[in-house]
Design a protein around this motif. Structure first.
Motif, PDB file in Angstrom:
ATOM      1  N   GLY A  87      44.117  -3.158  22.927  1.00 36.76           N
ATOM      2  CA  GLY A  87      43.609  -3.938  24.050  1.00 36.76           C
ATOM      3  C   GLY A  87      43.299  -3.178  25.315  1.00 36.76           C
ATOM      4  O   GLY A  87      42.236  -3.342  25.898  1.00 36.76           O
ATOM      5  N   LEU A  88      44.211  -2.319  25.771  1.00 32.90           N
ATOM      6  CA  LEU A  88      43.991  -1.674  27.054  1.00 32.90           C
ATOM      7  C   LEU A  88      43.358  -0.295  26.919  1.00 32.90           C
ATOM      8  O   LEU A  88      43.455   0.539  27.804  1.00 32.90           O
ATOM      9  CB  LEU A  88      45.288  -1.605  27.853  1.00 32.90           C
ATOM     10  CG  LEU A  88      45.811  -2.971  28.304  1.00 32.90           C
ATOM     11  CD1 LEU A  88      46.972  -2.831  29.257  1.00 32.90           C
ATOM     12  CD2 LEU A  88      44.712  -3.784  28.966  1.00 32.90           C
ATOM     13  N   TYR A 112      37.530  -2.909  28.204  1.00 37.84           N
ATOM     14  CA  TYR A 112      38.764  -2.922  27.422  1.00 37.84           C
ATOM     15  C   TYR A 112      38.555  -3.732  26.152  1.00 37.84           C
ATOM     16  O   TYR A 112      37.912  -4.784  26.172  1.00 37.84           O
ATOM     17  CB  TYR A 112      39.883  -3.576  28.218  1.00 37.84           C
ATOM     18  CG  TYR A 112      40.466  -2.690  29.275  1.00 37.84           C
ATOM     19  CD1 TYR A 112      40.813  -1.372  28.994  1.00 37.84           C
ATOM     20  CD2 TYR A 112      40.721  -3.179  30.549  1.00 37.84           C
ATOM     21  CE1 TYR A 112      41.362  -0.560  29.970  1.00 37.84           C
ATOM     22  CE2 TYR A 112      41.270  -2.373  31.525  1.00 37.84           C
ATOM     23  CZ  TYR A 112      41.589  -1.063  31.232  1.00 37.84           C
ATOM     24  OH  TYR A 112      42.140  -0.281  32.186  1.00 37.84           O
ATOM     25  N   ALA A 126      40.541  -5.546  24.873  1.00 33.85           N
ATOM     26  CA  ALA A 126      41.181  -6.860  25.032  1.00 33.85           C
ATOM     27  C   ALA A 126      40.179  -7.916  25.463  1.00 33.85           C
ATOM     28  O   ALA A 126      40.435  -9.104  25.317  1.00 33.85           O
ATOM     29  CB  ALA A 126      42.301  -6.767  26.052  1.00 33.85           C
ATOM     30  N   SER A 127      39.041  -7.489  25.995  1.00 32.75           N
ATOM     31  CA  SER A 127      38.102  -8.488  26.484  1.00 32.75           C
ATOM     32  C   SER A 127      37.078  -8.885  25.420  1.00 32.75           C
ATOM     33  O   SER A 127      36.123  -9.572  25.723  1.00 32.75           O
ATOM     34  CB  SER A 127      37.385  -7.962  27.728  1.00 32.75           C
ATOM     35  OG  SER A 127      36.419  -7.006  27.334  1.00 32.75           O
ATOM     36  N   SER A 186      35.463 -10.789  22.155  1.00 35.86           N
ATOM     37  CA  SER A 186      35.602 -12.096  21.509  1.00 35.86           C
ATOM     38  C   SER A 186      36.133 -11.884  20.098  1.00 35.86           C
ATOM     39  O   SER A 186      36.202 -10.757  19.608  1.00 35.86           O
ATOM     40  CB  SER A 186      34.251 -12.784  21.459  1.00 35.86           C
ATOM     41  OG  SER A 186      33.467 -12.201  20.436  1.00 35.86           O
ATOM     42  N   GLN A 215      33.791 -10.045  17.860  1.00 38.74           N
ATOM     43  CA  GLN A 215      33.620  -8.660  18.290  1.00 38.74           C
ATOM     44  C   GLN A 215      34.806  -7.805  17.882  1.00 38.74           C
ATOM     45  O   GLN A 215      34.670  -6.629  17.554  1.00 38.74           O
ATOM     46  CB  GLN A 215      33.417  -8.614  19.807  1.00 38.74           C
ATOM     47  CG  GLN A 215      32.061  -9.158  20.238  1.00 38.74           C
ATOM     48  CD  GLN A 215      31.951  -9.348  21.732  1.00 38.74           C
ATOM     49  OE1 GLN A 215      32.951  -9.637  22.391  1.00 38.74           O
ATOM     50  NE2 GLN A 215      30.749  -9.227  22.266  1.00 38.74           N
ATOM     51  N   GLU A 222      49.455   0.101  22.547  1.00 37.94           N
ATOM     52  CA  GLU A 222      48.773  -1.171  22.304  1.00 37.94           C
ATOM     53  C   GLU A 222      49.138  -1.778  20.956  1.00 37.94           C
ATOM     54  O   GLU A 222      49.418  -2.964  20.870  1.00 37.94           O
ATOM     55  CB  GLU A 222      47.260  -0.965  22.384  1.00 37.94           C
ATOM     56  CG  GLU A 222      46.785  -0.497  23.749  1.00 37.94           C
ATOM     57  CD  GLU A 222      47.228  -1.425  24.853  1.00 37.94           C
ATOM     58  OE1 GLU A 222      47.152  -2.643  24.669  1.00 37.94           O
ATOM     59  OE2 GLU A 222      47.674  -0.918  25.911  1.00 37.94           O
ATOM     60  N   PHE A 252      44.880  -8.912  31.088  1.00 36.93           N
ATOM     61  CA  PHE A 252      45.018  -8.917  29.635  1.00 36.93           C
ATOM     62  C   PHE A 252      46.458  -8.854  29.174  1.00 36.93           C
ATOM     63  O   PHE A 252      46.706  -8.779  27.993  1.00 36.93           O
ATOM     64  CB  PHE A 252      44.258  -7.735  29.025  1.00 36.93           C
ATOM     65  CG  PHE A 252      42.818  -7.731  29.378  1.00 36.93           C
ATOM     66  CD1 PHE A 252      41.992  -8.751  28.943  1.00 36.93           C
ATOM     67  CD2 PHE A 252      42.284  -6.732  30.164  1.00 36.93           C
ATOM     68  CE1 PHE A 252      40.661  -8.760  29.264  1.00 36.93           C
ATOM     69  CE2 PHE A 252      40.948  -6.736  30.492  1.00 36.93           C
ATOM     70  CZ  PHE A 252      40.128  -7.755  30.041  1.00 36.93           C
TER      71      PHE A 252
END
Ligand SMILES: Nc1ncnc2c1ncn2[C@@H]1O[C@H](COP(=O)(O)OP(=O)(O)OP(=O)(O)O)[C@@H](O)[C@H]1O
Ligand SMILES: Nc1ncnc2c1ncn2[C@@H]1O[C@H](COP(=O)(O)OP(=O)(O)OP(=O)(O)O)[C@@H](O)[C@H]1O
Ligand SMILES: [Mg+2]
Ligand SMILES: [Mg+2]
Lengths: 307, 396, 261, 326, 424
Positions: A119-120, A175, A177-178, A180, A183, D189, D324
């Protein structure tokens, strides 16, 4: 939007098996051979594969009802889970007790059904992480950029190329994490391809991916096949299976129940019954089905009860 | 000899004859002293009486109006977990104090002793008992008024032996104070023909003491010495509650306090304890209460009082407020250099010093005499007994 | 496109013979919404659903389909525009308030409670109406017999498809007036997918206004009354399901030709 | 009130060796927690190893300074290995408790009277500074300006301490922008994903644990240079404070731990000076000196809370990451 | 250290101490003439012997005295020096003998002016507790302590379970309960039952306030779990010192906390308070378990802990559930604090903080977020702390429990009752 949705007819690889096509049949050139692999969870036997061989250089689909044990089988093959018994080998080397990362280094890369985006990290970093043999991943060399700068540039170029194929190039600096849901699936698959695997195992790669994009990605996979990569994938989208799979293996309740050419397997009444269903290939749009009407009636009653 | 103490004069002063000269005449000094006493943290309950002692001394010195005015800056030493002492010392040093009084805990003192003494400031603790300070490389600037644990331990060991106990259990706080005192007690007790059958240690901040108490109870000694600080309030009821007779307990200075508000009546009736210091002058406690009416214990109050008194007298004698000068005169005004007239109040002492004569100050904590290491050489240890209402009375 | 226009265009293009006069149940009016400050994912998106309608939403990955459902359900902050339920504004309302107003939602991911058993997961679906539990449980188990056999298994150990069944069932337990489904068929085996679509249709025909996002676009458009194609945060095409299914532009851009062979 | 004095005292904390020590320990934690996602709550244990490793080698074995430093680092590597082998497989929150436990075990072993001869038990150790002082190239005397006036030894340990901090920061910066750092961040992560890509997650975590631990150990050594080794210093609260510092500055940043440490100590000193003087000046007539000492910690606690409330990503942290967090 | 002691002994030159026992009899009139005293006891099988003659000789001085009815004697001597103290065997009663060579003792004064010399004859008859009974006592203590930890731990576990927050300020919620109890029972002299009630309600109120005033707004802003944990560390610090601010640094006792234990079961001594506290813990723990597993709100609690957005989408009012958990957690912590204050016994500003690590260890050992795990973990931690000191030095008693924690997690990384997550 591009026009890459133009239909292509893929070249199917044939003559993969020795003797009759059937559960556990021998392959001409197997890349994976699993023998007596069994995994139970409490009372539930999730995987109980007597014998299976995955053909090299072909695209094999692993299908089967929900809970058949496909993902668990993937986990076992790739070292993410340990079987109760059984042995299996990849490229002639036994994989028993080999930790997951070593399996991956041998060239057997898998994706996850429930995606695991980092995610990051940016999408691009996610991709770069997928590349193998990076000298900068050694703590001591990492301090001195001249050891890895060049390799890094190559990796970046490659990552960007794959990303554009997967329609993720616009998001490469974001990132992960963003992303969808779809995706993420794409990233998961793209990342797996970064390492030029010998065998890539995709767990429902196209679930949630837009059909038009799916089609163009399948072309990409066929491309990779022509370059010698082997693909094993789990999928519930029968159009896709029919379209690109050279071989289909059907699993149910942990066992391999059928194997063979996609079109033939899908004509197998047992497979239709347990997996494809009677409505398969019919339009669901018409309301005249008496059963449907009955259900609607029952439902209406249920709703009226509440009021 | 009822209730009296028999202080023995120092027979052989550490450093005879070469006392520094004292200038006769008026003084006009302003002495700035800092304290790092525990205001917060686990030893915070020791802070109020100590700060009150210092404040009382300052008040009396200033009232004496003998040409020296004292200004005290109070800062927190915290405990060793918070490491606030170094910040406090930085603050104090920036205000150019001549001396710093504190800390209560030896551990905290060790953290700051270098910082203080290397700045040429006197470091004077009213409560440190660790033997390691004796030979510490402190530029001759570290002093303390708390008598060594050796002395109290010996008195305690002998007291328990005299009371007829042949076996002894020890419940000991694992810190320099506790283990030092326990060792001295053990030595004296065993020399008198007894046997220590259980020695259980615990650490500061331990939450419960059941395991230690069970071990002591299991050994069933004739007497139990409780060598703790405030933990006694937890340990003693638990020990007596578990069936150990309250009158066979022995307390020490860290925990010898009035427990009438805390314990069920009679819980420790008949128990005894030792506490350094002469019989406090009847009004000393009252004077302390005048400073801080909320005090419920007086531990180390007299020692703190004496610390400031000695510092002020040393400054007066040196006619200087430089730390080094005070350090040079401290032993002398305490009577450590042998000659000098015994005085017990600041006004008397200052009057003598103003005449240029040597003094031997004896304060609230006893006939303090410092040796060349800055350690006290004389002390009286009082013996106390608990009444039915859990208050203490001095019996020796 | 404003709401009135879109409604009008729906009527104008009117593949279905009759003009729809039913009440507007859900109305999304020019909504702008997004996650990060300054980045809008929805850019003036509008959508309507009349009473008892089955609406399908399709579109490329990252178009904002899930975001739209989340915005309706108050899980993403709406920056501009408004969302109305039977005429009442519900923009940015708390999710549990909406549930008590009869809106149900099945998210695309993380849609089960992993440490709860299947049965408890289903119970959570009917949290606000515990009385109906038995009835509905029977109903749901009838649809997904796999779940019935495993009511005490923790959802966290389920396979991907089994999870999806649990998620669907949980929404069905709710018995909502308005049902928002985000890719309910993803991960289900073909037979279960068909089952799921049929059930959605049945539920809809029984009077539940349903809005579903699907990547299995053909199936979705087959059963739905009207479809929306979302692209880059706004509604690009809109029309009766069948029509979209055969619209060459929609096929080229979104549906692909795979399913046609 | 003497504001200048309050501020100049607070300013002194900017370069104090204690600040450097905390900064270094926090930098180690940044590697552990900020970059790798290892919830190490035993940093106090690593610091204790540095302190005791150095002091015991010097006092008991008479080692020279360099050897004592190596012994301390060696001890921390061994500790990291012992700690890591069982725990690196644990989920982050379990790791947190296990590392607290391990650090407490260390502290209790250093505290117990059983090994008094070597560890000095509860009174700790002192008298190990000779070797370092002897290496001091600065001629004796007092140097500096304004509040920053110190003697030769004090300058020496400040220079040493901050040199180590700067080197460590540069090192961390360079490895974190390399592919190594990418793997490390990937592990933070989702380690399974990284494993599936063929990276030996366990080994990377171990490297991170050792590296951050070694920084903690060096911090522990700097920490004892101006004071003594006292076991009670190494309680869990020390780790808590270091975490507070880290989050103040920003968890996955290089400058964060350093600036966080400065802010923390400056604040502590400021509150300390201000509260005490305010009570002296009679600003709070209802409060005693003793209560002022306690109020300072109340304020520090509140300050930590407020900083997180108003800048949850820390000073140098990336605001975007926050949206997030799970 | 020992060397240090010797060094400082040498520096203590002339030291005086007071003669003890001054009014306890046995003081001969001649004692008044001297500054230095020998004194002691003569006992046979723990019974004092009267009329036994004791003599002291040395330094050219000699003196003799007889023991009094308590078997005690005192002899003054002129110099601080080495002497021989001799017990005259002839003066002993029939049948009492001294072993060879033990009737004369060399005695030398230490730093003080008093020196005790005891003669204990015969066999000592100290009744010690045998090993088995000791183990039993420790086990019971361990269970008692474990139950108490469980009570404290379960609130923490609940809060962790529902919000994912490792709440370090839980310790202060425990302390708060005890302090409120102290205020209402001791300071305001309410009846004990009422004070307990008020204290628990106030503790629950603290939980409510913290959630309403702090955690809920932070949740709303989407602050991550780790920053939240740091907030809880800050809160813990602030609250702890606030307690010290108002209540001071010393320990105080609750009414009835220092009464002796009077229920004896074999070697085990328990007080009514112990029994009541164990019973309370068990009942409350069962109630909490019932709440979690059977009630709708309880299940909702677990649902929120699993996936809060989804819970909201299911119609659960997440904020309300979390509020309930905080209130419950606060109340349980408060109750634990009160029982802890009786068990320990004592109320102090940092009493909660002292067991925080143990509580966390217990919660982890059992499996994070599982309520039963907290119970099992607590019992194990409690037992190990108490029992391990049969082998370990007592100042290392937590080492045992913490080692067990590490070892258990080595074999069950998910905790004893925790469940492993599925991969893929
Ligand atoms: N950790 C576990 N504990 C208990 N049961 C498990 C666990 N993991 C898997 N199972 C069960 O094993 C069976 C096989 O699961 P698996 O995930 O392999 O199915 P699948 O074939 O991948 O299904 P799908 O197509 O739905 O993804 C399922 O019934 C699942 O519930
Ligand atoms: N939490 C988030 N933070 C920031 N951006 C996000 C977030 N979730 C989604 N996005 C972005 O918003 C856009 C729309 O996302 P959304 O999930 O609505 O897509 P979607 O249409 O549902 O796609 P899919 O078919 O793949 O599920 C995407 O570009 C995605 O990158
Ligand atoms: Mg699967
Ligand atoms: Mg979506």
């Amino acid at each position: 939007m591009s026009d890459n949705a133009t239909p292509t007819t893929p070249v199917k690889t044939t003559g993969l098996h020795v003797g009759d096509a059937g559960p556990g049949c021998k392959k001409v050139d197997p890349i994976i051979i699993a023998d007596g692999v069994k995994r139970t969870f409490g009372g539930l036997t999730a995987v109980d594969v007597a014998h299976v061989e995955i053909p090299r250089g072909a695209i094999t689909a692993l299908i089967g009802p929900n809970g058949a044990g496909k993902t668990t089988f993937f986990n076992l093959l790739t070292g993410f889970d340990k079987p109760d018994e059984g042995k299996w080998e990849f490229d002639g080397r036994s994989l028993a007790h080999v930790p997951a990362y070593r399996v991956a280094r041998m060239g057997l890369i898998r994706t996850f059904q429930l995606t695991k985006a980092l995610g990051l990290l940016t999408v691009l970093d996610n991709m770069k992480l997928g590349a193998k043999g990076q000298s900068g991943e050694n703590l001591f060399r990492s301090v001195f950029p001249f050891f890895w700068r060049k390799q890094e540039d190559d990796i970046e170029a490659k990552a960007k190329e794959i990303l554009s194929r997967f329609k993720l190039d616009a998001k490469q600096e974001d990132y992960a994490a963003s992303l969808s849901g779809g995706q993420r699936k794409l990233l998961e698959m793209a990342r797996a391809l970064m390492s030029d695997p010998t065998l890539v195992m995709l767990d429902e790669p196209m679930a949630g991916v837009n059909p038009a994009l799916t089609q163009s990605l399948l072309d990409h996979i066929l491309d990779l096949k022509s370059q010698g990569m082997t693909v094993l994938f789990v999928e519930h989208d029968m159009h896709m299976v029919r379209h690109i799979a050279d071989w289909v293996i059907v699993m149910a309740e942990g066992k391999i129940v059928a194997e063979g050419d996609p079109h033939e397997v899908m004509r197998d009444p047992a497979v239709i019954d347990a997996y494809l269903g009677a409505h398969h290939d019919t339009d669901l749009g018409d309301d005249d089905d008496p059963e449907t009407a009955e259900h609607i009636h029952a439902l209406k009653e249920l709703i009226d009860d509440e009021q | 000899s009822t209730g009296g103490t028999t202080p023995e004069e120092s027979e052989e002063p550490a450093d005879t004859g070469d006392a520094l000269p004292i200038e006769a005449g008026e003084r006009d000094l302003t002495l700035k002293v800092g304290t790092i006493l525990p205001q917060s943290g686990t030893l915070a309950f020791l802070g109020p009486p100590e700060e009150a002692g210092v404040a009382l001394a300052a008040e009396e010195i200033n009232e004496a109006d003998a040409g020296i005015q004292v200004e005290v800056v109070y800062r927190d030493s915290g405990d060793t977990t918070t490491d606030i002492a170094t910040v406090s010392v930085t603050d104090l040093l920036s205000q150019d104090v001549s001396a710093i009084i504190g800390a209560a805990s030896s551990g905290v003192s060790f953290t700051v002793i270098d910082q203080i003494t290397s700045a040429g400031v006197v470091h004077f603790s009213p409560a440190n008992t660790s033997p390691d300070f004796t030979d510490y490389d402190d530029n001759g600037l570290y002093f303390r008024t708390a008598p060594s644990d050796l002395l109290q331990g010996e008195v305690l060991g002998n007291l328990i032996a005299e009371d007829g106990a042949s076996t002894l259990g020890l419940l000991v706080l694992n810190d320099p104070y506790g283990t030092g005192l326990a060792a001295a007690t053990t030595e004296a007790f065993e020399a008198a023909g007894g046997e220590v059958v259980a020695e259980e240690l615990f650490n500061t901040g331990d939450s419960n003491f059941d395991a230690q108490l069970s071990a002591i109870n299991a050994a069933n000694p004739d007497a139990v010495a409780v060598i703790t600080f405030d933990e006694a309030k937890v340990v003693v009821p638990a020990l007596v509650g578990a069936g150990y007779p309250g009158n066979q307990l022995y307390f020490v200075d860290g925990n010898l306090a009035d427990y009438s508000a805390d314990f069920a009546p009679g819980l420790v009736a008949g128990a005894k304890g030792t506490l350094p210091g002469p019989m406090l002058e009847a009004d000393f406690e009252e004077r302390l209460l005048g400073i801080d009416p909320n005090l419920d214990s007086f531990s180390y109050g007299p020692e703190s009082y004496d610390s400031l008194m000695l510092i002020a007298l040393a400054a007066y004698a040196a006619n200087s407020t430089a730390g080094e000068d005070i350090g040079a005169y401290l032993q002398q005004v305490s009577g450590g250099s042998g000659d000098g007239e015994v005085v017990t109040t600041f006004a008397d002492a200052a009057a003598l010093l103003a005449e240029g004569s040597q003094i031997d100050f004896d304060g609230a904590s006893g006939p303090i005499t410092l040796d060349e290491n800055g350690d006290p050489t004389e002390a009286t240890i009082g013996i106390y007994e608990y009444e039915d209402d859990n208050t203490i009375t001095r019996i020796g | 496109m404003t709401n009135s226009e879109s409604a009008a265009s729906a009527e104008a293009t009117g593949g279905t013979a009759t003009v729809d006069t039913r009440d507007l149940v859900v109305e999304v009016r020019d909504v702008t919404a997004g996650y990060l400050p300054g980045v809008n994912i929805l850019n003036g998106c509008s959508l309507t659903a009349r009473d008892g309608e089955l609406i399908g939403i399709i579109g490329p990955n990252g178009a904002g389909k899930s975001t739209l459902l989340k915005a309706i359900f108050g899980l993403v902050k709406v920056r501009e525009g408004g969302i109305y339920l039977q005429g009442d504004e519900i923009t940015n309302q708390k999710a549990n308030k909406l549930v008590s107003k009869g809106v149900g939602f099945v998210p695309q991911t993380n849609n089960v409670f992993p440490s709860l058993t299947i049965q408890e997961n289903l119970e959570m679906g009917i949290f606000q109406k515990p009385k109906d539990l038995k009835h509905r449980l029977e109903f749901v188990v009838d649809i997904f017999p796999e779940l019935g056999k495993r009511l005490t298994q923790r959802a966290g150990s389920l396979s991907g498809g089994e999870r999806q069944m649990v998620a669907m069932s949980r929404a069905l337990m709710m018995g909502p007036h308005v049902l928002l489904l985000d890719e309910p068929s993803a991960g289900l085996s073909p037979v279960r997918q068909d089952e799921a679509f049929l059930r959605v249709k049945e539920i809809n025909r029984a009077g539940v206004t349903t809005i579903m996002v699907e990547q299995n676009a053909r199936r979705c458009l087959q059963i739905c009354d009207r479809g929306y194609v979302l692209d880059q945060g706004r509604d690009a095409y809109e029309g009766p399901g069948r029509e979209l299914l055969n619209d060459p532009k929609v096929i080229g851009l979104y549906l692909g030709t795979l399913g046609q062979d | 009130m003497d504001w200048i004095q309050i501020f100049s005292n607070a300013a002194q904390e900017l370069i104090s060796p204690t600040t450097a020590a905390y900064a270094l320990a926090a930098l180690g934690l940044a590697i552990h927690f900020g970059y790798t996602g290892l919830l190490n709550f035993g940093q106090a244990g690593f610091m204790a190893l540095g302190a005791y490793g150095f002091a015991i080698s010097t006092l008991t074995f008479g080692f020279p300074v360099w050897a004592s430093v190596l012994v301390g680092i060696g001890a921390s590597i061994v500790f990291a290995l012992i700690l890591g082998i069982p725990t690196l497989r644990l989920r982050a929150d379990y790791l947190a408790i296990v590392t607290i436990a391990a650090a407490e075990i260390l502290r209790l072993i250093f505290t117990t009277n059983t090994f008094d001869d070597v560890t000095g038990s509860a009174s700790g150790l002192q008298g190990y500074k000779g070797g370092l002082a002897a290496l001091n190239p600065i001629p004796p005397g007092t140097y500096g300006f304004g509040p920053f006036t110190y003697n030769a030894y004090d300058w020496w340990i400040r220079i040493l301490g901050w040199t180590v901090v700067i080197l460590a920061a540069l090192f961390t910066w360079s490895i974190m922008r390399s592919p190594w750092g990418r793997v490390i961040k990937g592990i933070r992560e989702d380690e399974d994903a990284v494993r599936a890509l063929g990276k030996n997650v366990y080994s990377y975590k171990m490297q991170s644990l050792i590296l951050g631990g070694a920084f903690g150990t060096l911090g522990g050594m700097i920490f004892i240079m101006p004071r003594a080794v006292v076991p009670a210093n190494y309680q869990t609260s020390l780790t808590f404070f270091i975490y507070a510092i880290l989050l103040l500055g920003g968890a996955a940043t290089i400058l964060g731990p350093i600036v966080g440490s400065m802010i923390f100590w400056v604040l502590l000193s400021f509150f300390s000076g201000f509260m005490a003087r305010a009570v002296e000046a009679g600003w709070f007539p209802f409060m005693t000196q003793v209560q002022a000492g306690q109020l300072r910690f109340i304020l520090v606690g509140i300050a930590i809370m407020l900083l997180v409330v108003f800048r949850p990503q820390g000073i140098f942290g990336n605001k975007k990451e926050l949206s997030f967090v799970r | 250290m020992l060397l240090g002691l010797l060094v400082s002994a040498l520096t203590l030159s002339g030291i005086a101490a007071s003669p003890a026992m001054a009014d306890e009899g046995g003081t001969d009139s001649q004692a008044e003439e001297f500054e230095y005293f020998f004194s002691g006891n003569v006992k046979y099988n723990d019974e004092p012997l009267e009329g036994v003659s004791i003599s002291v000789s040395g330094n050219g001085y000699e003196a003799e005295t007889e023991t009094d009815e308590n078997g005690q004697w005192t002899i003054g001597v002129p110099e601080k020096d080495a002497y021989e103290v001799t017990l005259d065997e002839d003066t002993l009663p029939e049948g009492v003998i001294v072993e060879d060579g033990q009737s004369t003792v060399d005695a030398e004064f230490g730093l003080t002016s008093r020196k005790a010399v005891n003669f204990f004859l015969g066999e000592g008859q100290r009744v010690t507790t045998d090993y088995g009974a000791q183990v039993l006592i420790r086990v019971v203590n361990g269970l008692n302590f474990g139950l108490l930890l469980a009570l404290a731990a379960i609130g923490l576990s609940l809060i962790f379970g529902t919000t994912g927050l490792s709440n370090f300020a839980h310790a202060e919620m425990i302390t708060f309960g005890a302090l409120m109890m102290l205020t209402f029972s001791t300071t305001l002299a309410f009846p004990v039952w009422l004070a307990i009630l008020i204290a628990v309600v106030l503790a629950a109120g603290l939980g409510w306030t913290l959630d309403a005033g702090l955690w809920k707004p932070l949740r709303k802003r989407g602050v991550g779990l780790i920053p939240l944990m740091i907030v809880s560390i800050g809160l813990s610090l602030a609250l702890r010192y606030t307690f010290q601010f108002f209540y001071g640094g010393s320990t105080r006792q609750l009414p009835g906390a220092t009464l002796p234990r009077e229920i004896s079961l074999g070697p085990i001594l328990l007080s009514w308070i112990d029994v009541a506290s164990m019973a309370t813990s068990v009942v409350v723990l069962l109630a909490v378990a019932y709440f979690l597993l059977r009630t709708r709100i309880g299940k909702a609690t677990r649902a929120v802990s699993d996936n809060a957005p989804l819970a909201a989408a299911s119609g659960i009012d997440v904020d309300r559930v979390i509020r309930i958990v905080w209130v419950l957690g606060g109340g349980l912590a408060g109750l634990a604090g009160i029982l802890w204050a009786y068990f320990r016994p004592g109320v102090s500003w940092d009493m909660g903080f002292q067991i925080l690590l143990l509580v966390f260890a217990a919660v982890t050992l059992g499996g994070l977020g599982t309520a039963f795990g907290a119970l099992v973990g607590s019992l194990i931690v409690g037992l190990f702390i108490e029992v391990s000191t049969l082998w370990l030095p007592s100042d290392m008693k937590y080492v045992g429990a913490l080692l067990v924690l590490i070892l258990v997690l080595l074999f069950r990384p998910q905790g004893i009752l925790g469940r492993r997550e599925r991969i893929g």
